[in-house]
Motif scaffolding. Structure first.
Motif, PDB file in Angstrom:
ATOM      1  N   CYS A 118       2.179  11.672   6.939  1.00  0.00           N
ATOM      2  CA  CYS A 118       2.456  10.519   6.087  1.00  0.00           C
ATOM      3  C   CYS A 118       1.357   9.492   6.335  1.00  0.00           C
ATOM      4  O   CYS A 118       1.265   8.927   7.427  1.00  0.00           O
ATOM      5  CB  CYS A 118       3.831   9.961   6.420  1.00  0.00           C
ATOM      6  SG  CYS A 118       4.214   8.385   5.622  1.00  0.00           S
ATOM      7  N   LEU A 119       0.517   9.256   5.317  1.00  0.00           N
ATOM      8  CA  LEU A 119      -0.633   8.370   5.471  1.00  0.00           C
ATOM      9  C   LEU A 119      -0.676   7.339   4.351  1.00  0.00           C
ATOM     10  O   LEU A 119      -0.324   7.636   3.202  1.00  0.00           O
ATOM     11  CB  LEU A 119      -1.939   9.173   5.445  1.00  0.00           C
ATOM     12  CG  LEU A 119      -2.241  10.073   6.645  1.00  0.00           C
ATOM     13  CD1 LEU A 119      -3.463  10.929   6.362  1.00  0.00           C
ATOM     14  CD2 LEU A 119      -2.445   9.238   7.903  1.00  0.00           C
ATOM     15  N   PRO A 120      -1.146   6.144   4.655  1.00  0.00           N
ATOM     16  CA  PRO A 120      -1.347   5.137   3.606  1.00  0.00           C
ATOM     17  C   PRO A 120      -2.562   5.482   2.758  1.00  0.00           C
ATOM     18  O   PRO A 120      -3.428   6.263   3.169  1.00  0.00           O
ATOM     19  CB  PRO A 120      -1.556   3.848   4.391  1.00  0.00           C
ATOM     20  CG  PRO A 120      -2.096   4.303   5.707  1.00  0.00           C
ATOM     21  CD  PRO A 120      -1.475   5.625   5.993  1.00  0.00           C
ATOM     22  N   SER A 121      -2.623   4.877   1.579  1.00  0.00           N
ATOM     23  CA  SER A 121      -3.707   5.189   0.644  1.00  0.00           C
ATOM     24  C   SER A 121      -5.076   5.009   1.265  1.00  0.00           C
ATOM     25  O   SER A 121      -6.002   5.783   0.998  1.00  0.00           O
ATOM     26  CB  SER A 121      -3.590   4.304  -0.606  1.00  0.00           C
ATOM     27  OG  SER A 121      -2.425   4.598  -1.321  1.00  0.00           O
ATOM     28  N   PRO A 132       7.975   5.228   0.066  1.00  0.00           N
ATOM     29  CA  PRO A 132       7.850   3.821  -0.350  1.00  0.00           C
ATOM     30  C   PRO A 132       6.459   3.280  -0.046  1.00  0.00           C
ATOM     31  O   PRO A 132       5.651   3.935   0.613  1.00  0.00           O
ATOM     32  CB  PRO A 132       8.907   3.112   0.513  1.00  0.00           C
ATOM     33  CG  PRO A 132       8.942   3.939   1.766  1.00  0.00           C
ATOM     34  CD  PRO A 132       8.739   5.370   1.318  1.00  0.00           C
ATOM     35  N   ALA A 133       6.207   2.094  -0.526  1.00  0.00           N
ATOM     36  CA  ALA A 133       4.972   1.397  -0.163  1.00  0.00           C
ATOM     37  C   ALA A 133       5.176   0.719   1.180  1.00  0.00           C
ATOM     38  O   ALA A 133       6.269   0.277   1.508  1.00  0.00           O
ATOM     39  CB  ALA A 133       4.606   0.368  -1.228  1.00  0.00           C
ATOM     40  N   THR A 134       4.124   0.706   1.973  1.00  0.00           N
ATOM     41  CA  THR A 134       4.155  -0.080   3.199  1.00  0.00           C
ATOM     42  C   THR A 134       3.532  -1.429   2.912  1.00  0.00           C
ATOM     43  O   THR A 134       2.905  -1.633   1.866  1.00  0.00           O
ATOM     44  CB  THR A 134       3.409   0.643   4.333  1.00  0.00           C
ATOM     45  OG1 THR A 134       3.648  -0.032   5.567  1.00  0.00           O
ATOM     46  CG2 THR A 134       1.922   0.700   4.054  1.00  0.00           C
ATOM     47  N   GLN A 135       3.699  -2.377   3.808  1.00  0.00           N
ATOM     48  CA  GLN A 135       3.236  -3.734   3.553  1.00  0.00           C
ATOM     49  C   GLN A 135       2.333  -4.222   4.673  1.00  0.00           C
ATOM     50  O   GLN A 135       2.626  -4.043   5.862  1.00  0.00           O
ATOM     51  CB  GLN A 135       4.434  -4.681   3.411  1.00  0.00           C
ATOM     52  CG  GLN A 135       5.280  -4.397   2.183  1.00  0.00           C
ATOM     53  CD  GLN A 135       6.385  -5.413   2.026  1.00  0.00           C
ATOM     54  OE1 GLN A 135       7.022  -5.823   2.990  1.00  0.00           O
ATOM     55  NE2 GLN A 135       6.628  -5.846   0.805  1.00  0.00           N
ATOM     56  N   LEU A 136       1.241  -4.837   4.285  1.00  0.00           N
ATOM     57  CA  LEU A 136       0.303  -5.475   5.204  1.00  0.00           C
ATOM     58  C   LEU A 136       0.293  -6.973   4.935  1.00  0.00           C
ATOM     59  O   LEU A 136       0.538  -7.409   3.807  1.00  0.00           O
ATOM     60  CB  LEU A 136      -1.111  -4.921   4.997  1.00  0.00           C
ATOM     61  CG  LEU A 136      -1.377  -3.470   5.386  1.00  0.00           C
ATOM     62  CD1 LEU A 136      -2.676  -3.005   4.745  1.00  0.00           C
ATOM     63  CD2 LEU A 136      -1.455  -3.322   6.889  1.00  0.00           C
ATOM     64  N   GLU A 178       0.852  -1.193   0.000  1.00  0.00           N
ATOM     65  CA  GLU A 178       0.000   0.000   0.000  1.00  0.00           C
ATOM     66  C   GLU A 178       0.883   1.237   0.000  1.00  0.00           C
ATOM     67  O   GLU A 178       1.778   1.376   0.828  1.00  0.00           O
ATOM     68  CB  GLU A 178      -0.914   0.006   1.220  1.00  0.00           C
ATOM     69  CG  GLU A 178      -1.861   1.199   1.239  1.00  0.00           C
ATOM     70  CD  GLU A 178      -2.703   1.222   2.495  1.00  0.00           C
ATOM     71  OE1 GLU A 178      -3.716   1.911   2.495  1.00  0.00           O
ATOM     72  OE2 GLU A 178      -2.320   0.566   3.477  1.00  0.00           O
ATOM     73  N   GLN A 179       0.647   2.126  -0.950  1.00  0.00           N
ATOM     74  CA  GLN A 179       1.489   3.298  -1.100  1.00  0.00           C
ATOM     75  C   GLN A 179       1.268   4.297   0.031  1.00  0.00           C
ATOM     76  O   GLN A 179       0.147   4.463   0.512  1.00  0.00           O
ATOM     77  CB  GLN A 179       1.197   3.989  -2.446  1.00  0.00           C
ATOM     78  CG  GLN A 179       2.145   5.115  -2.781  1.00  0.00           C
ATOM     79  CD  GLN A 179       3.579   4.648  -2.869  1.00  0.00           C
ATOM     80  OE1 GLN A 179       3.863   3.631  -3.487  1.00  0.00           O
ATOM     81  NE2 GLN A 179       4.478   5.376  -2.234  1.00  0.00           N
ATOM     82  N   LEU A 180       2.352   4.950   0.451  1.00  0.00           N
ATOM     83  CA  LEU A 180       2.277   6.030   1.423  1.00  0.00           C
ATOM     84  C   LEU A 180       2.294   7.366   0.692  1.00  0.00           C
ATOM     85  O   LEU A 180       2.904   7.496  -0.372  1.00  0.00           O
ATOM     86  CB  LEU A 180       3.449   5.961   2.403  1.00  0.00           C
ATOM     87  CG  LEU A 180       3.479   4.754   3.348  1.00  0.00           C
ATOM     88  CD1 LEU A 180       4.773   4.746   4.136  1.00  0.00           C
ATOM     89  CD2 LEU A 180       2.292   4.796   4.302  1.00  0.00           C
TER      90      LEU A 180
END
Length: 302
Positions: free
Chosen positions: A230-233, A253-257, A164-166
């Motif tokens: 800074c927030l995720p999509s 960067p993208a974060t990961q779930l 998921e993009q930040l």
């Protein structure tokens, strides 16, 4: 004019193209060839008696009839999938306790679990909304059965990671001059270090204006013009401005779930939910509605 009955496979092709924005990507999603998808679109347009997609050399757009059909087709396919799952699912009875990150607590991930209990009416769902560090602790203490949480190096690498993009989120009323007012989440939130590292690489100065454990509070602070966050999509709201490199903010960067469960043996409910959750997640987050103009989180399965 009388329109014939709709075929599920034709509707799948149409919705996939509307969501992906082109026939090639739609074919990849459906496991069908590009000619097959194009033929199915043509057959659907012949059945409707009207063009559904306007094609130019570079773009594809839904026609007015296409937009109407897209709204109904997505509901038809959703109902069809739910019926398929209910008929093929085992009989499950009991309680399952799941954890969700806050920014998806009222969005797509929650809808997955709500659909799960609709399909399994004898299952009781308990849901905890918390930050990922708390969810990982609860999993370690066997306080919850399953969680969608940020990937952490402290845990074995999971399967079915979702990226998921930040974004740098701000309102039009916020000053973008140094030092930048930041809205941050407390340690051990990984977004903090990502924020500091990115701004330092751009030579920007900042100060911590608001610190909160609540995503909802951070969203309100952004809306009020109090600072940059800074927030995720999945946490981006209507009216937010997303800052780009041309604005002096480096790409994030993208974060990961990922799906996590405790190490001890699970119940049949948790085993079934874990087994099918990756597919449910993929189906829930894949729609981008590129032609239909919907704004959905920028998520992809890796």
């Amino acid at each position: 004019m009388t329109i014939g009955r709709f075929n599920i496979e034709l509707l799948e092709a149409f919705v996939a193209v509307a969501e992906a924005g082109n026939v090639t990507h739609a074919g990849s999603k459906l496991n069908r060839t590009q000619p097959c998808v194009s033929t199915q679109l043509r057959r659907l347009e012949e059945r409707v008696g009207k063009p559904l997609i306007e094609r130019t050399a570079r773009t594809m757009n839904l026609t007015p009839a296409g937009r109407i059909l897209f709204q109904h087709a997505t509901e038809i396919l959703k109902s069809h999938e739910e019926a398929r799952l209910r008929l093929s699912a085992p009989e499950l009875t009991g309680t399952v306790h799941v954890g969700l990150p806050e920014w998806f607590a009222t969005g797509q991930l929650q809808s997955i679990f709500c659909n799960f209990v609709r399909i399994h009416p004898n299952v009781k769902l308990e849901m905890t909304v918390a930050d990922s560090a708390t969810l990982h602790d609860m999993l370690s203490n066997n306080e919850i059965n399953l969680a969608i949480a940020l990937v952490t190096p402290a845990k074995p690498e999971p399967a079915g990671v979702v990226e998921e993009q930040l974004h740098w989120a701000v309102s039009e009323d916020c000053s973008l001059s140094d030092p930048l007012p930041l809205i941050l989440f407390p340690e051990p939130c990984p977004f903090r270090e990502l924020t500091f590292r990115a701004l330092a690489s751009a030579g920007r100065q900042w100060y911590e204006r608001i610190t909160t454990t609540s995503v909802a509070a951070a969203q309100v602070a952004v809306t009020s013009g109090a600072g940059i966050c800074c927030l995720p999509s999945g946490a981006i709201q209507e009216g937010f401005t997303l800052l780009k490199e041309q604005d002096g903010f480096p790409a994030l960067p993208a974060t990961q779930l990922a799906i996590y469960t405790p190490s001890k043996a699970q119940s049949p409910i948790v085993d079934y939910l874990e087994e099918h959750l990756s597919e449910l997640l993929k189906n829930a987050i894949a729609p981008r509605s590129a032609l239909a103009g919907k704004n959905q989180p920028d998520l992809r399965v890796v």
